[in-house]
Write an enzyme that holds these catalytic residues in place. Structure first.
Site, mmCIF file in Angstrom:
data_model
loop_
_atom_site.group_PDB
_atom_site.id
_atom_site.type_symbol
_atom_site.label_atom_id
_atom_site.label_comp_id
_atom_site.label_asym_id
_atom_site.label_seq_id
_atom_site.Cartn_x
_atom_site.Cartn_y
_atom_site.Cartn_z
ATOM 1 N N THR A 128 7.325 -91.657 6.924
ATOM 2 C CA THR A 128 5.889 -92.325 6.116
ATOM 3 C C THR A 128 5.350 -91.356 4.980
ATOM 4 O OG1 THR A 128 5.636 -93.192 8.390
ATOM 5 C CG2 THR A 128 3.983 -93.460 6.074
ATOM 6 N N ARG A 169 8.875 -84.522 8.407
ATOM 7 C CA ARG A 169 8.522 -82.989 10.117
ATOM 8 C C ARG A 169 8.936 -83.089 10.651
ATOM 9 N NH1 ARG A 169 2.071 -86.913 9.136
ATOM 10 N NH2 ARG A 169 2.714 -86.526 7.139
ATOM 11 N N HIS A 226 -2.030 -84.357 9.662
ATOM 12 C CA HIS A 226 -3.502 -84.254 10.705
ATOM 13 C C HIS A 226 -2.675 -84.040 11.860
ATOM 14 C CE1 HIS A 226 -1.268 -88.496 9.986
ATOM 15 N NE2 HIS A 226 -1.361 -88.173 11.336
ATOM 16 N N LYS A 238 7.483 -82.405 1.282
ATOM 17 C CA LYS A 238 7.305 -82.904 1.191
ATOM 18 C C LYS A 238 7.707 -82.933 -0.309
ATOM 19 C CE LYS A 238 3.572 -85.160 -0.113
ATOM 20 N NZ LYS A 238 2.122 -86.081 0.089
ATOM 21 N N ASP A 296 -8.793 -84.022 6.686
ATOM 22 C CA ASP A 296 -7.532 -84.079 7.545
ATOM 23 C C ASP A 296 -6.758 -82.345 6.943
ATOM 24 O OD1 ASP A 296 -6.266 -85.122 5.609
ATOM 25 O OD2 ASP A 296 -4.376 -85.118 6.333
ATOM 26 N N ASP A 339 -4.564 -81.428 5.476
ATOM 27 C CA ASP A 339 -4.286 -81.125 4.006
ATOM 28 C C ASP A 339 -5.337 -82.315 2.672
ATOM 29 O OD1 ASP A 339 -2.674 -83.724 5.065
ATOM 30 O OD2 ASP A 339 -1.521 -83.584 3.071
ATOM 31 N N ASP A 362 -6.409 -84.890 2.361
ATOM 32 C CA ASP A 362 -6.286 -86.331 1.710
ATOM 33 C C ASP A 362 -7.131 -87.276 2.653
ATOM 34 O OD1 ASP A 362 -4.243 -86.632 3.931
ATOM 35 O OD2 ASP A 362 -2.538 -87.252 2.532
ATOM 36 N N ARG A 363 -7.120 -87.279 3.563
ATOM 37 C CA ARG A 363 -8.125 -88.362 4.270
ATOM 38 C C ARG A 363 -9.456 -87.964 4.372
ATOM 39 N NH1 ARG A 363 -4.005 -89.793 10.474
ATOM 40 N NH2 ARG A 363 -2.285 -90.341 8.769
ATOM 41 N N THR A 414 3.294 -99.726 4.961
ATOM 42 C CA THR A 414 2.726 -98.729 5.070
ATOM 43 C C THR A 414 3.107 -97.403 4.550
ATOM 44 O OG1 THR A 414 1.637 -99.309 7.082
ATOM 45 C CG2 THR A 414 1.816 -96.732 7.083
ATOM 46 N N GLU A 443 -5.808 -97.584 2.867
ATOM 47 C CA GLU A 443 -5.455 -97.532 4.250
ATOM 48 C C GLU A 443 -6.114 -97.306 4.972
ATOM 49 O OE1 GLU A 443 -0.502 -96.343 4.835
ATOM 50 O OE2 GLU A 443 -1.258 -94.537 4.028
ATOM 51 N N SER A 446 -5.823 -95.864 7.717
ATOM 52 C CA SER A 446 -5.227 -94.538 8.562
ATOM 53 C C SER A 446 -6.310 -93.562 7.909
ATOM 54 C CB SER A 446 -3.766 -94.186 7.767
ATOM 55 O OG SER A 446 -3.364 -94.633 6.875
ATOM 56 N N LYS A 491 -3.485 -90.365 -1.824
ATOM 57 C CA LYS A 491 -5.104 -90.325 -1.467
ATOM 58 C C LYS A 491 -5.736 -88.924 -1.375
ATOM 59 C CE LYS A 491 -3.322 -90.488 3.396
ATOM 60 N NZ LYS A 491 -2.003 -90.563 3.462
ATOM 61 N N ARG A 528 2.263 -97.753 17.255
ATOM 62 C CA ARG A 528 0.680 -98.431 16.361
ATOM 63 C C ARG A 528 0.241 -100.156 16.500
ATOM 64 N NH1 ARG A 528 -0.193 -93.834 14.986
ATOM 65 N NH2 ARG A 528 0.999 -92.778 13.101
HETATM 66 C C1 G1P Z 1 0.588 -92.391 9.086
HETATM 67 C C2 G1P Z 1 -0.518 -93.142 8.779
HETATM 68 C C3 G1P Z 1 0.048 -93.944 7.469
HETATM 69 C C4 G1P Z 1 -0.227 -93.358 6.359
HETATM 70 C C5 G1P Z 1 0.709 -91.913 6.962
HETATM 71 C C6 G1P Z 1 0.908 -90.509 6.242
HETATM 72 O O1 G1P Z 1 1.931 -92.638 9.249
HETATM 73 O O2 G1P Z 1 -0.344 -95.169 9.253
HETATM 74 O O3 G1P Z 1 -0.911 -95.395 6.776
HETATM 75 O O4 G1P Z 1 0.821 -93.107 5.092
HETATM 76 O O5 G1P Z 1 0.696 -91.586 8.349
HETATM 77 O O6 G1P Z 1 -0.861 -89.889 5.950
HETATM 78 P P1 G1P Z 1 3.160 -93.453 10.095
HETATM 79 O O7 G1P Z 1 2.495 -92.387 11.378
HETATM 80 O O8 G1P Z 1 1.608 -94.619 11.157
HETATM 81 O O9 G1P Z 1 4.142 -93.686 9.930
HETATM 82 ZN ZN ZN Z 2 -2.683 -86.043 5.142
#
Ligand code: G1P
Ligand code: ZN
Length: 544
Positions: free
Chosen positions: A18, A22, A114, A126, A278, A280, A282-283, A345, A364, A366, A377, A497
């Site tokens: 996503t 990682r 996070h 990334k 978080d 980095d 962005d949250r 997502t 989002e 999240s 974000k 999820r």
């Molecule tokens: C999760 C969140 C998603 C967000 C991503 C990166 O991804 O659900 O909304 O964009 O982290 O911060 P997921 O682990 O669900 O694929």
């Molecule tokens: Zn982040």
């Protein structure tokens, strides 16, 4: 500058998820692992000779070592300039801003967001493109494909670069520019929000605040902006020192992980406003005295009040939310007569809509919210947005939220995460869900009748690209929804999820606990996916 070509062999697991690649730090430390992935990115891109690359990360363990490796590979591949945050630090939104502001070719951001940090924890990388946003799927697919056949990478043999002193250095034709990671970002925030009003509201004691940086990247940003520029007392920012292991915690802004903040916000000495960000930056998590604002509600409330913020005073061109995010913002968009887009997502899907001017705000569930000011974000931006909102409305957070529900109705919402499920079990569970989809529409379960059951497929309205299999949705005739998807950011097994929501228009029934109000739907979700039965677990690991 002597370029060396080093022989390597492909690693089979370099498929970005996503939000980039990682893995555990130990995976990244394998010989050639990071080098292969970076070279695969550069091999997949064209036209960067002599151009600028932005480089920085969230300061987690392996950040500095990774930056030194990347500097050498970028030099050998012919970039003309590297802009690097001092100490190797850049928050994700700050990196996005720097790419845009200095018209860089792109950037590499080192973070696992996070996820915890440390020698036995997670690391990530990334690539962001020239608009400042995450590389689109066609690029990440190209990186992966290249990584599967790579047999050498290019590097140069030099001593490590000094990352700690601001200023320019040169290696051959390559300029390395170490910059203050905060100042460009702080300037951008000042251009969006009403800083004089905020300063005044804070000094008059009308707004008291607490920001939890969770020992992650936003510490220096929050200290500069909230304390130095807006005059909040120094103790308003807690856990402000970035640490390689985030103090042993998950730098994840939710009530479970930001518990120090949560305890204070629900105590009798709570400030008017509390927030966290978080790893980095962005949250964001938004709270007020005695209230937690769900990210889906936060997005809707921001959209409904955006005209109160200087940068958005002209109104919004449109809004967007990821599919599992609640439909609260849809109601605001409908009432304001602006478009609302539903995307898969991941922030990368907002980029085209933002670039095309189709949306101004997006978010989002999240804990992610943002706008057209960058292409990521942005945690501190959301914090400043709320502070500006409180200062303009002169109302406590709880009143703003309740007033919003009364006007638009409440989308009662929660997400249940089952982490580290064995991959074969998770895959079988998804298959089991898929098999039920054709049979579900029309079926009745108590007060709920299934209206549709499908797998979300997204067609990008700007470039026409199609993204399939973006989560399983079961929608009911009364607007309630259950969504199931597997995480694309985990590093161990699979994470399921489950997202659950129900609309409550009746103001006298809006102040309910979400788990209670959603109990019947939570039961239905189990009936459909059998996660408890199949894993033997009796509860989710995290509820948000
Ligand atoms: C999760 C969140 C998603 C967000 C991503 C990166 O991804 O659900 O909304 O964009 O982290 O911060 P997921 O682990 O669900 O694929
Ligand atoms: Zn982040």
């Amino acid at each position: 500058m002597k370029i060396e070509t080093i022989t390597t062999h492909p690693y089979s697991d370099q498929n970005p998820g996503t939000s980039g690649l990682r893995k555990k730090v130990k995976v990244f430390q394998q010989p050639g692992y990071l080098e292969n992935f970076v070279q695969s990115i550069f091999d997949s891109l064209e036209g960067f000779a002599g151009k600028t690359l932005v480089l920085g990360g969230d300061g987690r363990y392996f950040n500095r070592a990774a930056i030194q490796i990347i500097i050498k590979i970028a030099a050998a591949n012919g970039f003309g300039e590297l802009i690097i945050g001092q100490g190797g630090l850049l928050s994700t939104p700050a990196a996005s801003n720097i790419i845009r502001k200095y018209q860089a070719f792109g950037g590499l951001i080192l973070s696992a967001s996070h996820n915890p940090g440390g020698p036995d924890e997670d690391f990530g990388i990334k690539y962001n493109v020239g608009n400042g946003g995450p590389a689109p799927e066609k690029d990440t697919l190209a990186f992966y494909q290249r990584s599967q056949s790579i047999n050498n990478y290019k590097t140069i043999i030099i001593d490590d670069i000094d990352l700690d002193n601001i200023g320019e250095q040169h290696i051959g034709d390559l300029k390395i520019n170490i910059i203050d990671p905060v100042s460009d970002y702080a300037e951008l925030m000042q251009s969006i929000f009403d800083f004089p009003l905020l300063r005044q509201s804070i000094s008059a004691g009308y707004i008291t605040l607490l920001f939890d940086a969770m020992h992650a990247i936003t510490g220096p940003y929050a200290k500069r902006i909230l304390v130095d520029m807006l005059g909040a007392p120094a103790e308003s920012v807690i856990n402000a020192q970035p640490l390689e292991d985030f103090g042993g915690h998950h730098p994840d802004p939710n009530l479970a992980h930001a518990h120090e903040l949560a305890e204070i916000m629900f105590s009798d000495h709570a400030p008017t406003f509390g927030a966290a960000s978080d790893g980095d930056g962005d949250r964001n998590m938004i709270t007020g005295s005695q209230i937690f604002v769900t990210p889906s509600d936060s997005l809707a409330i921001m959209a409904a009040n955006a005209h109160l913020i200087p940068a958005y005073a002209q109104g919004l061109s449109g809004v967007a939310r990821s599919m599992p995010t609640s439909q609260a913002v849809d109601r605001v968009a409908a009432s304001y007569g602006i478009p609302c887009y539903e995307t898969p997502t991941g922030w990368k899907f907002f980029g085209n809509l933002l670039d095309a001017g189709k949306i101004t705000l997006c978010g989002e569930e999240s804990f992610g919210t943002g706008s057209d000011h960058v292409r990521e974000k942005d945690g501190l931006w959301a914090v400043l947005f709320w502070l500006n909102l409180i200062a303009r409305r002169r109302q406590p957070v709880a009143d703003i939220v309740h007033g919003h529900w009364q006007k638009f109705g409440r989308d009662i919402y929660c997400r249940h995460d089952y982490e580290a499920v064995e991959t074969p079990i998770a895959n079988a569970l998804v298959e089991h869900l898929r098999e039920q989809l054709p049979k579900l529409p029309g079926q009745e379960f108590g007060e709920y009748t299934v209206k549709f059951a499908d797998e979300f497929c997204y067609e990008d309205s700007v470039d026409g690209s199609i993204s399939r299999n973006q989560g399983i949705r079961v929608g009911f005739t009364n607007g309630s929804r259950i969504v199931f998807r597997l995480s694309g950011t985990g590093t161990v097994g699979a994470t399921l999820r489950i997202y659950i929501e129900r609309f409550e228009p009746d103001a006298s029934r809006q102040d309910q606990d979400a788990q209670v109000a959603l109990a019947e739907l939570i039961g239905l979700a189990e009936q459909f996916c059998e996660v408890k039965k199949r894993t033997g677990r009796d509860a989710p690991n995290v509820i948000t």
